[in-house]
Design a protein around this motif. Structure first.
Motif, mmCIF file in Angstrom:
data_model
loop_
_atom_site.group_PDB
_atom_site.id
_atom_site.type_symbol
_atom_site.label_atom_id
_atom_site.label_comp_id
_atom_site.label_asym_id
_atom_site.label_seq_id
_atom_site.Cartn_x
_atom_site.Cartn_y
_atom_site.Cartn_z
ATOM 1 N N CYS A 146 7.154 18.279 7.991
ATOM 2 C CA CYS A 146 5.562 18.827 9.164
ATOM 3 C C CYS A 146 3.796 18.115 9.132
ATOM 4 N N GLY A 147 3.745 18.083 10.213
ATOM 5 C CA GLY A 147 1.811 17.591 10.109
ATOM 6 C C GLY A 147 2.194 16.489 9.889
ATOM 7 N N ILE A 148 2.385 15.529 9.205
ATOM 8 C CA ILE A 148 2.206 14.175 9.682
ATOM 9 C C ILE A 148 1.275 13.708 10.350
ATOM 10 N N PHE A 149 0.233 13.010 9.914
ATOM 11 C CA PHE A 149 -1.100 12.586 10.401
ATOM 12 C C PHE A 149 -0.676 10.705 10.646
ATOM 13 N N GLU A 150 0.372 10.579 9.411
ATOM 14 C CA GLU A 150 0.462 8.256 9.185
ATOM 15 C C GLU A 150 1.537 8.216 8.577
ATOM 16 N N VAL A 151 2.077 7.152 9.268
ATOM 17 C CA VAL A 151 4.123 7.238 9.138
ATOM 18 C C VAL A 151 4.190 5.706 9.251
ATOM 19 N N GLN A 152 5.085 5.174 7.665
ATOM 20 C CA GLN A 152 5.374 3.920 7.249
ATOM 21 C C GLN A 152 6.463 2.922 6.938
ATOM 22 N N PRO A 153 7.237 2.076 7.871
ATOM 23 C CA PRO A 153 8.688 2.217 7.198
ATOM 24 C C PRO A 153 8.634 1.591 5.752
ATOM 25 N N GLU A 154 9.618 1.893 4.818
ATOM 26 C CA GLU A 154 9.200 1.859 2.851
ATOM 27 C C GLU A 154 10.301 0.641 3.223
ATOM 28 N N SER A 155 11.323 1.635 3.742
ATOM 29 C CA SER A 155 13.034 0.352 3.591
ATOM 30 C C SER A 155 13.135 0.638 4.496
ATOM 31 N N LEU A 156 14.396 0.253 4.524
ATOM 32 C CA LEU A 156 15.722 -0.163 5.801
ATOM 33 C C LEU A 156 16.196 1.809 5.730
ATOM 34 N N GLN A 157 15.847 2.514 5.411
ATOM 35 C CA GLN A 157 16.264 3.687 6.137
ATOM 36 C C GLN A 157 14.902 4.495 4.964
ATOM 37 N N THR A 158 14.575 3.880 4.660
ATOM 38 C CA THR A 158 13.395 5.467 4.198
ATOM 39 C C THR A 158 11.652 5.119 5.031
ATOM 40 N N LEU A 159 11.016 6.390 5.370
ATOM 41 C CA LEU A 159 9.647 6.217 5.639
ATOM 42 C C LEU A 159 9.017 6.609 4.756
ATOM 43 N N LEU A 160 7.506 7.069 4.261
ATOM 44 C CA LEU A 160 6.533 7.281 4.272
ATOM 45 C C LEU A 160 5.318 7.393 5.103
ATOM 46 N N ALA A 161 5.417 8.351 5.133
ATOM 47 C CA ALA A 161 4.731 10.004 5.865
ATOM 48 C C ALA A 161 3.323 10.696 4.839
ATOM 49 N N LYS A 162 2.789 10.569 5.332
ATOM 50 C CA LYS A 162 1.520 11.370 5.012
ATOM 51 C C LYS A 162 0.377 12.014 5.567
ATOM 52 N N ARG A 163 0.277 12.822 5.069
ATOM 53 C CA ARG A 163 0.154 14.440 5.923
ATOM 54 C C ARG A 163 -1.482 15.413 4.608
ATOM 55 N N VAL A 164 -2.055 15.547 5.297
ATOM 56 C CA VAL A 164 -3.063 17.221 4.496
ATOM 57 C C VAL A 164 -1.989 18.474 4.601
ATOM 58 N N ARG A 165 -2.014 19.194 3.128
ATOM 59 C CA ARG A 165 -1.602 20.404 3.148
ATOM 60 C C ARG A 165 -2.715 20.854 2.002
ATOM 61 N N ASP A 166 -3.513 21.819 2.319
ATOM 62 C CA ASP A 166 -3.490 22.988 1.235
ATOM 63 C C ASP A 166 -4.429 22.786 0.865
ATOM 64 N N GLY A 167 -5.482 21.467 1.253
ATOM 65 C CA GLY A 167 -6.354 20.520 0.733
ATOM 66 C C GLY A 167 -5.709 19.702 -0.157
ATOM 67 N N TYR A 168 -4.651 18.852 -0.326
ATOM 68 C CA TYR A 168 -3.880 17.708 -0.887
ATOM 69 C C TYR A 168 -3.566 16.577 0.055
ATOM 70 N N LEU A 169 -3.626 15.258 -0.156
ATOM 71 C CA LEU A 169 -3.134 14.445 0.554
ATOM 72 C C LEU A 169 -1.781 13.960 0.034
ATOM 73 N N GLU A 170 -0.968 14.396 1.224
ATOM 74 C CA GLU A 170 0.193 13.936 0.641
ATOM 75 C C GLU A 170 1.128 13.257 1.041
ATOM 76 N N THR A 171 1.619 12.210 -0.108
ATOM 77 C CA THR A 171 2.480 11.048 1.036
ATOM 78 C C THR A 171 3.984 11.417 0.059
ATOM 79 N N ILE A 172 4.572 11.450 1.363
ATOM 80 C CA ILE A 172 5.946 12.003 1.470
ATOM 81 C C ILE A 172 7.034 10.610 1.819
ATOM 82 N N ARG A 173 7.923 11.196 1.191
ATOM 83 C CA ARG A 173 9.222 10.026 1.149
ATOM 84 C C ARG A 173 10.253 10.785 1.958
#
Lengths: 270, 331
Positions: free
Chosen positions: A143-170
């Motif tokens: 939830c709450g992503i502001f950016e998403v990019q493909p990482e591989s054929l089956q995985t995506l990397l998304a970014k969000r800001v949560r509780d003052g932290y910038l998180e990168t999520i696979r």
């Protein structure tokens, strides 16, 4: 890759007024727009599709005029729209709304690898529908992503800001994202056109029968919550309210700042 | 000790424990609701090495703790936590289940409610048992916050709600408090499908808004971008930060990261000066924890004056300019 985006048409809240006497919402002359975070979701979906190729399907549940939102999305580059409309869908809470959306997504072919929703709507603002669609479809959610990019054929990397932290999520596909905080969402121009939006077959309409839903599962009867009553937010008075000359008013503000030791007291000269 | 029923539950959200007091606030409110219903309040605590949080929750009034201390639950995960919490609800059948409307609470609770096919209200600002009907009334801002909707879940259980932080007051810490500790069985846990690969503090300027001692907020009534820029001067003079309402962000005067309110950040500074903001609940939900509020607005009937300690009826730009001039002279 097949990408699905759930959007909702909402009244432009900045323009909505409340009639406090009658406890109703004045919608006259208020434009309907694509809910802002849904619009952001659509912009991320279009950008992802531009990179990966594939099909983009936009879904909306609402009264027949919600079709406008689908036209707008197709004109911006979505391939097709699904209008989920039926008189018995009215009055749905998030439980019943997510049921209709999830059922419709489960009927898409092929099944989407990525589902996007806005994080929250400006009209009811629960933020529940995304996670609840994910739950019914058995998908993980981010939830709450502001950016998403493909990482591989089956995985995506998304970014969000949560509780003052910038998180990168696979996240591995299939996955559901909710989107907010995209600073400048743009629907890439030139991908779609108004012509394709109005061409035959770009929008399908599904109601209760097409989705094999019973009356008990939809709308007000399919909802677990009830709005018991609506009331005006109370106007309470806490402190003092001052009117007068701007100079005197600013002096009053400064007195408060002095009392809080935020500024030093004025030296009295001469 | 009394081993009666425990039908009011609170989700123990311990992320950012020292900043985020909402779980403690909900234990206090849950205890009051439980006493009206003739039952007790319990807290669900999931994680690894959670002993310190369990002790805190007991000291702040929890009667029962439902705990799972397990390596698989080490980091927050919506699917894992849903699986555990929903299975425990099915065992113990609480009537009410509350969570703070934190980022995680707002992501977790819809999922639990959906799995249990029950109702959920969002970001409540009041909770009470209706004396006539016995209904659990959950009050949530509606239609941009000018209206309040009283929501009930008539049939399905539990009645679930996320609650806005800062609405209720926590109970004082009692180091001698005792509680019942239960370790219910864990269901089969799903695989983790989401992985946080990097986590770093947001740029200092962004993060500090929520911790700032002084916050200056501008709304649509500020009038223009040039006027809005003066808020930054004022903030600088007072060692504070700048926040914005939705209309100001939409006008492009401030970035999304400065948005305060329901869909933005919550602040609790010593002093908040709010300028040209009418006071829609959508915004004020994010400033309720402020100690002192000074509001400047041209319209004397603006709802923002309802929560101001000092209300100034006047032109936003004129007041702002004079205040900056005066502060510059004094510093």
């Amino acid at each position: 890759m097949h990408i699905a985006v759930c959007i909702k048409q909402v009244p432009d809240v900045a323009a909505v007024r409340i009639d406090r006497e009658r406890m109703t919402i004045v919608r006259e002359g208020v434009q309907n727009i694509i809910n802002p975070s849904d619009y952001q979701a659509l912009s991320l979906a279009l950008a992802l599709r531009a990179g990966l190729g594939g099909t983009l399907t936009v879904l909306t549940m609402g009264p027949p005029q919600s079709e406008e939102a689908l036209f707008e999305a197709i004109a911006a580059g979505a391939d097709r729209g699904v209008l989920l409309t039926d008189p018995c869908f009215a009055g749905a809470d998030t439980l019943a709304t997510s049921h209709v959306l999830a059922r419709a997504i489960s009927r898409l072919e092929p099944l989407p690898s990525v589902v996007f929703c806005g994080n929250n709507t400006t009209d009811s603002d629960t933020g529940h529908v995304g996670p609840q669609v994910a739950e019914e479809l058995g998908l993980p959610q981010v939830c709450g992503i502001f950016e998403v990019q493909p990482e591989s054929l089956q995985t995506l990397l998304a970014k969000r800001v949560r509780d003052g932290y910038l998180e990168t999520i696979r996240a591995a596909c299939p996955v559901l994202f909710t989107v907010k905080g995209v600073s400048e969402p743009v629907l890439l121009p030139g991908l779609g056109s108004l012509q394709s939006a109005f061409s035959a077959g770009s929008i399908v309409r599904w109601g209760r029968n097409e989705l094999d839903l019973t009356m008990d599962e939809t709308g007000l009867t399919g909802s677990a919550t009830r709005v018991w009553r609506l009331r005006a937010a109370p106007h309470r008075t806490k402190g003092e309210i001052l009117t007068g000359q701007a100079h005197d008013l600013v002096k009053e503000i400064l007195k408060r700042l002095e009392a809080m030791s935020l500024v030093e007291e004025e030296q009295i000269h001469g | 000790m009394d081993r009666g029923t425990c039908l009011v539950w609170v989700f123990g959200d311990y992320a950012d424990y020292f900043q985020n007091r909402v779980t403690l606030q909900l234990i206090a409110k849950g205890k009051a609701l439980a006493s009206e219903l003739g039952t007790r309040v319990g807290v669900v605590v999931l994680g690894e090495d959670i002993g310190q949080y369990v002790m805190e929750y007991v000291a702040h009034g929890a009667d029962v703790i439902y705990a799972a201390d397990n390596n698989a639950l080490k980091d927050y995960d919506v699917e894992l936590f849903t699986a555990v919490a929903a299975s425990w609800v099915e065992i113990f059948r609480p009537e009410i289940f509350l969570a703070g409307a934190t980022a995680f609470g707002r992501e977790l609770f819809p999922r639990i409610a959906k799995r249990l096919r029950t109702g959920l209200s969002a970001d409540c600002v009041a909770l009470e048992i209706d004396r006539e009907t016995g209904a659990f009334v959950q009050t949530t801002p509606a239609f941009g916050g000018d209206l309040l909707a009283d929501v009930v879940t008539p049939v399905m259980r539990p009645q679930m709600a996320t609650v806005h932080p800062g609405i209720f007051r926590e109970l004082p810490h009692d180091p001698f408090a005792l509680a019942e500790l239960i370790h219910p069985p864990l269901p089969n846990l799903p695989e983790r499908k989401i992985e946080v690969v990097r986590r770093r503090k947001e740029k200092a300027r962004r993060a500090s808004l929520t911790d700032a001692g002084v916050v200056i907020v501008g709304g649509k009534g500020v009038g223009s971008r040039a006027n809005f820029d003066k808020l930054f001067q004022l903030a600088e003079l007072l060692g504070g930060e700048v926040g914005a309402t939705r209309p100001a962000v939409n006008a492009g005067w401030a970035g999304e990261e400065r948005l305060l309110g329901q869909t933005g950040k919550s602040v609790r500074p010593r002093l908040l000066i709010t300028i040209g903001t009418s006071g829609a609940l959508q915004y004020t939900a994010g400033i309720r924890g402020s100690e002192t509020v000074i509001a400047v607005n041209r319209d004397h009937s603006a709802p923002i004056f309802g929560l101001a300690d000092l209300g100034i009826v006047g032109d936003a730009d004129r007041i702002l300019s004079l205040l900056i001039e005066e502060l510059n002279r004094r510093l």
